[in-house]
Design an enzyme around this catalytic site. Structure first.
Site, mmCIF file in Angstrom:
data_model
loop_
_atom_site.group_PDB
_atom_site.id
_atom_site.type_symbol
_atom_site.label_atom_id
_atom_site.label_comp_id
_atom_site.label_asym_id
_atom_site.label_seq_id
_atom_site.Cartn_x
_atom_site.Cartn_y
_atom_site.Cartn_z
ATOM 1 N N TYR A 100 0.789 -1.276 0.011
ATOM 2 C CA TYR A 100 0.012 -0.022 -0.003
ATOM 3 C C TYR A 100 0.926 1.344 -0.004
ATOM 4 C CZ TYR A 100 -3.389 -3.413 1.593
ATOM 5 O OH TYR A 100 -4.486 -4.706 1.678
ATOM 6 N N HIS A 128 1.165 -11.525 1.779
ATOM 7 C CA HIS A 128 0.062 -10.795 1.151
ATOM 8 C C HIS A 128 -0.428 -11.515 -0.036
ATOM 9 C CE1 HIS A 128 -1.116 -6.429 0.050
ATOM 10 N NE2 HIS A 128 -2.157 -7.301 -0.144
ATOM 11 N N SER A 162 -12.634 -5.406 0.751
ATOM 12 C CA SER A 162 -13.524 -5.192 -0.519
ATOM 13 C C SER A 162 -14.825 -5.581 -0.014
ATOM 14 C CB SER A 162 -12.902 -5.866 -1.812
ATOM 15 O OG SER A 162 -11.705 -5.126 -2.164
ATOM 16 N N PRO A 163 -15.237 -5.160 1.356
ATOM 17 C CA PRO A 163 -16.691 -5.888 1.715
ATOM 18 C C PRO A 163 -17.953 -5.113 0.879
ATOM 19 C CG PRO A 163 -16.020 -4.183 3.259
ATOM 20 C CD PRO A 163 -14.879 -4.379 2.328
ATOM 21 N N LEU A 164 -17.762 -4.139 0.171
ATOM 22 C CA LEU A 164 -18.855 -3.374 -0.560
ATOM 23 C C LEU A 164 -19.007 -3.567 -2.167
ATOM 24 C CD1 LEU A 164 -18.493 -0.268 1.545
ATOM 25 C CD2 LEU A 164 -20.008 -1.950 1.969
#
Length: 288
Positions: free
Chosen positions: A67, A136, A215-217
């Site tokens: 990131y 990762h 990325s839950p949405l």
């Protein structure tokens, strides 16, 4: 869409790992800093956003070596380290995956690379031990998962890592890794509507391993019934989707990315949003 059986699990509480330590991970909203890696960023604004989340009750930060910005290769870790310093907030970070260009990343979970990445993260965070460290991109690395897992276990035994985890892993990979060392956490893509890692989540439930959904949405357009409930309650659809995920499993937490304080606070509110049979029915209807 395929049909899913959704089970309501209440209350959500602290989770005891197989290692015997209460981490306070399950049922939580972790603040992810991946979104700060893209586009022109103002570091002070980003830092203020993360600190606002911590002040409001965020107890877990999620970051990674990958990131990063092209010209600031440790941006995500450095941001999390500064925001979390002196707060007691748990920080999960990751190695074996780095940004090497504007649109390119590598994946390497070899023993030498992972040990070097952990040592680099220790320097960034300025301590003797990291709270939680993941391999990762297990899915993209050429090396077998056993190699990276073994060195993480060694580093845990050396006291440099408190917990070790795997990210972007499937069930066969988990089973192979678990034969090498105790796995303390898993982080995979898993959204409220897509439930992309349902089989991995089942494995985590069976083995008492905390699971973090990133990325839950995704696929929010399919949540028509939850959207109606959100409008009725006067809250965001995002909040109800996160709450639905938290209620769906006894080992699950979510990683919610945000680049504005308002979004952080709304995501955090999912932890205490009331969940009842009406919302359960709406979520089940959206998945059927």
């Amino acid at each position: 869409m395929p049909h899913y059986n959704v089970v309501l699990h209440l209350p959500l509480a602290s989770h005891r790992t197989s290692g015997g330590d209460v981490m306070g991970l399950v049922g939580r909203v972790a603040l992810g800093v991946a979104g700060f890696s893209f586009g022109g960023r103002d570091r002070e604004v980003d830092l203020a956003t993360v600190r606002a989340g911590i002040a409001a009750g965020v107890g877990i930060l999620d970051t990674a070596r990958a990131y990063a910005q092209v010209d600031v290769p440790l941006y995500g870790e450095e941001l999390a380290a500064e925001a979390a310093r002196g707060t007691g907030v748990i920080v999960g970070t990751k190695g074996g995956h780095s940004r090497i260009g504007e649109t390119t990343w590598d994946a390497d979970i070899s023993a030498g690379r992972i040990r070097a990445d952990v040592e680099g993260s220790l320097r960034v965070f300025g301590g003797e031990q990291l709270d939680l460290y993941y391999l990762h991109r297990v899915d993209l690395a050429e090396q077998p998962v056993e190699e990276g897992t073994s060195v993480l276990a060694e580093l845990r035994d050396e006291g440099k890592l408190a917990r070790i985890g795997l990210s972007n892993v499937d069930v066969p990979g988990l089973e192979r890794a678990a034969r090498v060392a105790r796995i303390d956490a898993v982080q995979n893509l898993h959204s409220a509507m897509g439930r992309e890692s349902a089989e991995v989540l089942v494995w985590c439930e069976a083995n008492d391993v905390p699971f973090f959904a990133y990325s839950p949405l995704r696929h929010s357009a399919g949540a028509a019934h939850l959207a109606a409930m959100a409008a009725e309650r006067g809250v965001s659809l995002q909040r109800l989707q996160l709450r639905a995920l938290l209620a769906s499993s006894p080992v699950l937490s979510v990683v919610s990315g945000a680049t504005r304080p308002e979004t952080v606070l709304d995501s955090l509110a999912a932890e205490t949003e009331p969940w009842d049979e009406a919302l359960q029915a709406a979520y089940t209807a959206d998945l059927s």
